[in-house]
Write a protein that holds these residues in place. Structure first.
Motif: not given
Length: 246
Positions: A202-203, A209-210, A214-216, A243-245
């Protein structure tokens, strides 16, 4: 008359909503509801109320509880829903008389809609199902073996319904609206990886993306600390995608 168990146990009719304040009566009604249309032996009720070391004369105590419960459930013109059977008691009820039955039907209907790709209809069913909850199921009931086993099943059903609801909402593109709810679910169920993945997604789809990364990291720390495990494959793959994006 309607029995509501998805929150504090109460009995609702067209005139009033009556919670059961007497602990023993609430426990007896909870067990009879869980085992509706089945005979519950007096020994089972004894164990549920008093545990493994019951006092003397529990048979008389059960009889008094049943008598008081019958008075509580008595409605003008209605039939006594509690039937005495050899060695125990049975509660008769229709499938429309308990909010748990409505919850099960809505979840089942939602699953059917998911299978045929009708995400909007599925979302409606899951949201209606979750809206039936008023708090912890049987919130005013002492949990003996029968109630505790049923509560475990109920909690798993509620969590799965919340997961499916979030999944179809993501399919419908409602990413930003989901963020707050998913943060709450992550806080409530910190070992449930699905909610971390859904919140990350959702984020990410909301161009945050950051925060998603952070959730990961939060998931990784919690899983390592509590279970000694690394995040699962789906969570790792989503991290790589984010990360790739960037």
């Amino acid at each position: 008359m309607r029995y509501e168990i998805l929150g504090p146990l109460r009995v609702v009719d067209e005139k009033r909503s009556a919670p059961l304040r007497a602990q023993k009566l609430a426990t007896v009604l909870a067990v009879l509801l869980i085992r509706s249309d089945q005979v519950v032996m007096a020994e089972q009720l004894t164990r549920e109320i008093w545990g493994e070391l019951p006092p003397q004369r529990t048979t008389a105590g059960i009889y008094v509880c049943i008598s008081r419960l019958r008075k509580f459930l008595d409605r003008p013109g209605g039939k006594d829903p509690i039937i005495t059977r050899p060695g125990g008691y049975m509660l008769r009820r229709a499938s429309t008389e308990c909010d748990f039955d409505a919850f099960e039907r809505l979840v089942s209907d939602g699953r059917k809609h998911v299978r045929r790709g009708a995400h909007a209809e599925a979302a409606g069913c899951f949201e209606q199902a979750l809206a039936l909850w008023r708090g912890p199921a049987f919130g005013n009931v002492q949990a003996g073996p029968i109630v505790a086993g049923f509560l475990k099943r109920l909690d798993e059903m509620r969590i799965e319904c919340a997961e499916m609801s979030a999944e179809v909402q993501l399919e419908l593109g409602r990413h930003q609206e989901l963020v707050g709810r998913l943060r709450s679910l992550v806080a409530e169920f910190p070992l449930r990886e699905t909610f971390y993945r859904q919140l990350m997604l959702a984020l990410y789809r909301s161009e945050r993306k950051s925060e998603a990364l952070g959730i990961y990291e939060s998931a990784r720390r919690v899983l390592d600390r509590e279970l000694g495990l690394e995040p699962g494959r789906k969570l790792r793959e989503l991290r790589h995608t984010v990360l790739a994006s960037t």
